[in-house]
Design a protein around this motif. Sequence first.
Motif, PDB file in Angstrom:
ATOM      1  N   TYR A 119       1.005  -1.302  -0.493  1.00 59.28           N
ATOM      2  CA  TYR A 119      -0.225  -0.469   0.157  1.00 59.28           C
ATOM      3  C   TYR A 119       0.530   1.531  -0.286  1.00 59.28           C
ATOM      4  CZ  TYR A 119      -3.623   3.518   1.373  1.00 59.28           C
ATOM      5  OH  TYR A 119      -3.901   4.766   1.279  1.00 59.28           O
ATOM      6  N   ASP A 120       1.632   1.676   0.583  1.00 55.92           N
ATOM      7  CA  ASP A 120       2.856   2.756   1.041  1.00 55.92           C
ATOM      8  C   ASP A 120       3.629   2.484  -0.194  1.00 55.92           C
ATOM      9  OD1 ASP A 120       2.131   3.257   3.421  1.00 55.92           O
ATOM     10  OD2 ASP A 120       4.016   1.773   4.618  1.00 55.92           O
ATOM     11  N   ARG A 121       3.646   1.589  -1.116  1.00 54.16           N
ATOM     12  CA  ARG A 121       4.438   2.010  -2.805  1.00 54.16           C
ATOM     13  C   ARG A 121       3.686   2.450  -3.725  1.00 54.16           C
ATOM     14  NH1 ARG A 121       9.592  -0.241  -4.066  1.00 54.16           N
ATOM     15  NH2 ARG A 121      10.021  -0.472  -6.357  1.00 54.16           N
ATOM     16  N   MET A 122       2.111   1.994  -3.326  1.00 55.25           N
ATOM     17  CA  MET A 122       1.352   1.857  -4.215  1.00 55.25           C
ATOM     18  C   MET A 122       1.431   4.313  -4.197  1.00 55.25           C
ATOM     19  SD  MET A 122      -2.663   1.072  -4.110  1.00 55.25           S
ATOM     20  CE  MET A 122      -3.642   0.454  -5.465  1.00 55.25           C
ATOM     21  N   LEU A 123       0.958   4.109  -2.806  1.00 58.80           N
ATOM     22  CA  LEU A 123       0.684   6.015  -2.651  1.00 58.80           C
ATOM     23  C   LEU A 123       2.215   6.681  -3.155  1.00 58.80           C
ATOM     24  CD1 LEU A 123      -0.418   5.810   1.217  1.00 58.80           C
ATOM     25  CD2 LEU A 123      -1.556   5.304  -1.087  1.00 58.80           C
ATOM     26  N   THR A 124       3.442   6.266  -2.428  1.00 54.83           N
ATOM     27  CA  THR A 124       4.573   6.829  -3.111  1.00 54.83           C
ATOM     28  C   THR A 124       4.634   6.752  -4.729  1.00 54.83           C
ATOM     29  OG1 THR A 124       5.809   5.886  -1.273  1.00 54.83           O
ATOM     30  CG2 THR A 124       6.956   6.739  -2.884  1.00 54.83           C
ATOM     31  N   ARG A 125       4.362   5.519  -5.247  1.00 56.28           N
ATOM     32  CA  ARG A 125       4.550   5.491  -6.908  1.00 56.28           C
ATOM     33  C   ARG A 125       3.582   6.652  -7.655  1.00 56.28           C
ATOM     34  NH1 ARG A 125       7.435   2.394  -9.666  1.00 56.28           N
ATOM     35  NH2 ARG A 125       7.697   1.952 -11.619  1.00 56.28           N
ATOM     36  N   TRP A 126       2.482   6.734  -7.212  1.00 56.38           N
ATOM     37  CA  TRP A 126       1.719   7.976  -7.793  1.00 56.38           C
ATOM     38  C   TRP A 126       1.397   8.717  -7.142  1.00 56.38           C
ATOM     39  CZ3 TRP A 126      -3.658   3.098  -7.926  1.00 56.38           C
ATOM     40  CH2 TRP A 126      -2.685   2.026  -8.658  1.00 56.38           C
ATOM     41  N   GLY A 127       2.032   9.152  -5.662  1.00 54.27           N
ATOM     42  CA  GLY A 127       2.059  10.509  -5.177  1.00 54.27           C
ATOM     43  C   GLY A 127       1.146  10.986  -4.338  1.00 54.27           C
ATOM     44  N   HIS A 128       0.899   9.758  -3.857  1.00 52.32           N
ATOM     45  CA  HIS A 128      -0.447  10.171  -2.710  1.00 52.32           C
ATOM     46  C   HIS A 128       0.535   9.609  -0.899  1.00 52.32           C
ATOM     47  CE1 HIS A 128      -3.783  10.545  -4.829  1.00 52.32           C
ATOM     48  NE2 HIS A 128      -2.826   9.541  -5.795  1.00 52.32           N
ATOM     49  N   THR A 129      -0.466   9.975  -0.475  1.00 51.45           N
ATOM     50  CA  THR A 129       0.104  10.080   0.959  1.00 51.45           C
ATOM     51  C   THR A 129      -1.012   8.986   1.561  1.00 51.45           C
ATOM     52  OG1 THR A 129      -0.544  11.737   2.583  1.00 51.45           O
ATOM     53  CG2 THR A 129       1.521  11.968   0.793  1.00 51.45           C
ATOM     54  N   ARG A 130      -0.878   9.201   2.860  1.00 48.35           N
ATOM     55  CA  ARG A 130      -2.062   8.399   3.850  1.00 48.35           C
ATOM     56  C   ARG A 130      -3.489   9.213   4.166  1.00 48.35           C
ATOM     57  NH1 ARG A 130      -0.667   2.645   6.748  1.00 48.35           N
ATOM     58  NH2 ARG A 130       0.298   2.123   5.208  1.00 48.35           N
ATOM     59  N   THR A 131      -3.093  10.340   4.663  1.00 42.97           N
ATOM     60  CA  THR A 131      -3.332  11.798   4.621  1.00 42.97           C
ATOM     61  C   THR A 131      -4.413  12.121   3.395  1.00 42.97           C
ATOM     62  OG1 THR A 131      -1.935  12.406   6.660  1.00 42.97           O
ATOM     63  CG2 THR A 131      -3.341  13.936   5.686  1.00 42.97           C
ATOM     64  N   SER A 132      -3.597  12.438   2.195  1.00 42.94           N
ATOM     65  CA  SER A 132      -4.745  12.518   0.819  1.00 42.94           C
ATOM     66  C   SER A 132      -5.465  11.519   0.693  1.00 42.94           C
ATOM     67  CB  SER A 132      -3.684  12.681   0.397  1.00 42.94           C
ATOM     68  OG  SER A 132      -2.918  11.679  -0.889  1.00 42.94           O
ATOM     69  N   VAL A 133      -5.074   9.871   0.770  1.00 48.22           N
ATOM     70  CA  VAL A 133      -6.336   9.596   0.944  1.00 48.22           C
ATOM     71  C   VAL A 133      -7.071   8.999   1.762  1.00 48.22           C
ATOM     72  CG1 VAL A 133      -6.625   6.924   0.615  1.00 48.22           C
ATOM     73  CG2 VAL A 133      -4.729   7.326  -0.812  1.00 48.22           C
ATOM     74  N   SER A 134      -6.827   9.844   3.190  1.00 48.39           N
ATOM     75  CA  SER A 134      -7.754   9.781   4.397  1.00 48.39           C
ATOM     76  C   SER A 134      -8.962  11.529   3.360  1.00 48.39           C
ATOM     77  CB  SER A 134      -7.594  10.567   5.940  1.00 48.39           C
ATOM     78  OG  SER A 134      -6.465   8.854   5.513  1.00 48.39           O
ATOM     79  N   ARG A 135      -8.177  12.124   3.688  1.00 47.04           N
ATOM     80  CA  ARG A 135      -9.134  13.297   2.743  1.00 47.04           C
ATOM     81  C   ARG A 135      -9.271  13.082   2.201  1.00 47.04           C
ATOM     82  NH1 ARG A 135      -4.504  17.324   2.408  1.00 47.04           N
ATOM     83  NH2 ARG A 135      -3.638  17.645   5.027  1.00 47.04           N
ATOM     84  N   ALA A 136      -9.569  12.434   0.779  1.00 48.37           N
ATOM     85  CA  ALA A 136     -10.531  11.899  -0.566  1.00 48.37           C
ATOM     86  C   ALA A 136     -11.701  11.527   0.462  1.00 48.37           C
ATOM     87  CB  ALA A 136      -9.448  11.463  -1.259  1.00 48.37           C
ATOM     88  N   ILE A 137     -11.319  10.553   1.297  1.00 46.60           N
ATOM     89  CA  ILE A 137     -12.260  10.051   1.398  1.00 46.60           C
ATOM     90  C   ILE A 137     -13.556  10.585   2.754  1.00 46.60           C
ATOM     91  CG2 ILE A 137     -13.317   8.054   4.029  1.00 46.60           C
ATOM     92  CD1 ILE A 137     -10.147   6.363   2.930  1.00 46.60           C
ATOM     93  N   LEU A 138     -13.226  11.443   2.803  1.00 43.41           N
ATOM     94  CA  LEU A 138     -13.630  12.300   3.965  1.00 43.41           C
ATOM     95  C   LEU A 138     -14.873  13.321   3.221  1.00 43.41           C
ATOM     96  CD1 LEU A 138     -11.746  12.691   6.899  1.00 43.41           C
ATOM     97  CD2 LEU A 138     -13.340  11.518   6.839  1.00 43.41           C
ATOM     98  N   GLU A 139     -13.670  13.765   2.330  1.00 40.54           N
ATOM     99  CA  GLU A 139     -14.807  14.381   1.539  1.00 40.54           C
ATOM    100  C   GLU A 139     -15.743  13.586   0.935  1.00 40.54           C
ATOM    101  OE1 GLU A 139     -11.951  15.810  -1.194  1.00 40.54           O
ATOM    102  OE2 GLU A 139     -10.568  17.499   0.391  1.00 40.54           O
ATOM    103  N   ASP A 140     -15.540  13.003  -0.157  1.00 44.81           N
ATOM    104  CA  ASP A 140     -16.575  12.366  -0.794  1.00 44.81           C
ATOM    105  C   ASP A 140     -17.953  11.722   0.555  1.00 44.81           C
ATOM    106  OD1 ASP A 140     -17.511  10.879  -2.759  1.00 44.81           O
ATOM    107  OD2 ASP A 140     -17.413   9.256  -1.827  1.00 44.81           O
ATOM    108  N   HIS A 141     -17.866  11.591   1.310  1.00 47.19           N
ATOM    109  CA  HIS A 141     -18.928  11.631   2.829  1.00 47.19           C
ATOM    110  C   HIS A 141     -19.122  12.561   3.248  1.00 47.19           C
ATOM    111  CE1 HIS A 141     -17.612   7.057   1.853  1.00 47.19           C
ATOM    112  NE2 HIS A 141     -17.538   7.062   2.935  1.00 47.19           N
ATOM    113  N   ALA A 142     -19.301  13.531   3.001  1.00 50.05           N
ATOM    114  CA  ALA A 142     -19.155  15.049   4.076  1.00 50.05           C
ATOM    115  C   ALA A 142     -20.126  15.113   3.420  1.00 50.05           C
ATOM    116  CB  ALA A 142     -18.014  16.445   3.073  1.00 50.05           C
ATOM    117  N   TYR A 143     -21.166  15.083   1.777  1.00 53.80           N
ATOM    118  CA  TYR A 143     -22.133  16.253   1.312  1.00 53.80           C
ATOM    119  C   TYR A 143     -23.153  14.441   1.405  1.00 53.80           C
ATOM    120  CZ  TYR A 143     -18.785  18.843  -0.398  1.00 53.80           C
ATOM    121  OH  TYR A 143     -17.806  20.178   0.305  1.00 53.80           O
TER     122      TYR A 143
END
Length: 143
Positions: A119-143
Amino acid sequence: MTHAAVRPDSPRALARVLALLLCTHTRDAQSEACMLRELDVYKRMGLDETAFQREVEHFRRTAGAELAQRSFPSLDELEVFDETLDLVRDAHHRLWLCRVASCLITHDGHIEPMESTLYDRMLTRWGHTRTSVSRAILEDHAY
């Protein structure tokens, strides 16, 4: 391993990323399949559940055969994982797969070292962090 038969950003390319992550353990595959169904993953990938399971079984027999037996991947396994990740080029697909992967590795309440490493390799290779993924999940559920 060659991916010549798999088009970039195709449903099979997306499925292969998740299939490799599922090969990291042998626990509760039915529960994970149910979770993927509930999240509408198969439909969003454009691949039915049977075709997805064929991808998982393919990796369990080949490149991912030993992933569940060890804590860390070999260099050959990392190469296969990188090649698999490289088949997904669209930024939206990448972020969506990171979000689904996050659900998969935390689904059973226990994150294995192999799951975390890939998972960490996936995030690093694609330029994401655990925080950016968490934010995307929260933003999707905010509405």
